[in-house]
Design a protein around this motif. Sequence first.
Motif, mmCIF file in Angstrom:
data_model
loop_
_atom_site.group_PDB
_atom_site.id
_atom_site.type_symbol
_atom_site.label_atom_id
_atom_site.label_comp_id
_atom_site.label_asym_id
_atom_site.label_seq_id
_atom_site.Cartn_x
_atom_site.Cartn_y
_atom_site.Cartn_z
ATOM 1 N N VAL A 42 0.858 -1.183 0.000
ATOM 2 C CA VAL A 42 0.000 0.000 0.000
ATOM 3 C C VAL A 42 0.895 1.233 0.000
ATOM 4 N N ASP A 43 0.586 2.206 -0.859
ATOM 5 C CA ASP A 43 1.432 3.402 -0.923
ATOM 6 C C ASP A 43 0.780 4.580 -0.211
ATOM 7 N N TYR A 44 1.635 5.406 0.399
ATOM 8 C CA TYR A 44 1.219 6.601 1.134
ATOM 9 C C TYR A 44 2.151 7.748 0.775
ATOM 10 N N ASP A 45 1.587 8.941 0.564
ATOM 11 C CA ASP A 45 2.396 10.138 0.348
ATOM 12 C C ASP A 45 2.419 10.938 1.645
ATOM 13 N N VAL A 46 3.624 11.218 2.142
ATOM 14 C CA VAL A 46 3.785 11.859 3.442
ATOM 15 C C VAL A 46 4.679 13.086 3.303
ATOM 16 N N GLU A 47 4.259 14.217 3.879
ATOM 17 C CA GLU A 47 5.082 15.419 3.860
ATOM 18 C C GLU A 47 6.038 15.384 5.044
#
Length: 256
Positions: A42-47
Amino acid sequence: MSNAVAEAPADNPANESGIQSFLVTFIVRRFDPEVDAEPRWVDYDVELYATDRVLDALHKIKWEVDGSLSFRRSCAHGICGSDAMRINGRNRLACKTLIKDLDISKPIYVEAIKGLPLEKDLIVDMEPFFASYREIQPFLIANSTPEKDKERVQSIADRAIYDDTTKCILCAACTSSCPVFWTDGQYFGPAAIVNAHRFIFDSRDDAADVRLDILNDKEGVWRCRTTFNCTEACPRGIEVTKAIAEVKQAVLRGGR
């Protein structure tokens, strides 16, 4: 070490303090035994900021994006060893792995350590690991009694012999990086041998022969293939392969 952080897009926003942030993609290997037949990515974009750690990213995912993500962590300072995991294919502690040391121009892959039963997401069953640890009797065994109100005396030189192996935090990073351990569930593994080394070479201990006999087994030190994976994986910088070699030599000598 990658310089990718410095090369990240310049149009990323900076906060009020002027510190640059970066949007980093994490691909996490998820597994829920109540739902999944097999693990899934599962992919997540995190700042994040360059000085953030992988553990910070996992916290952000869990607290702000998906509360079902499961992983272990405790002290967050590289001491407890509970957050060992595979990050971009290498065993590391999430709390010691800085974003600036990773190539953020590509996704960062995070998964559970190998060789131990997967329980959920990044959590594995550590019982086989600790069973091997207990079997080598990781405690001082002395036949003599120290003088009343006195400690057991040891010289600086004698202490230095096993100083390196006292640093183990039982994170299992070394053991779960070992190809032999992946394929042979009976192998003691590097961490157990390191902790045996700590007492075998302790001049105050009288059970070196007992531990050497335990490790002089087909699943003991002779299963080590000297690939140095364990040494590379150790977050405490222990020379694990060297310690295993020293135990092998002690077995051949018949004592320390």
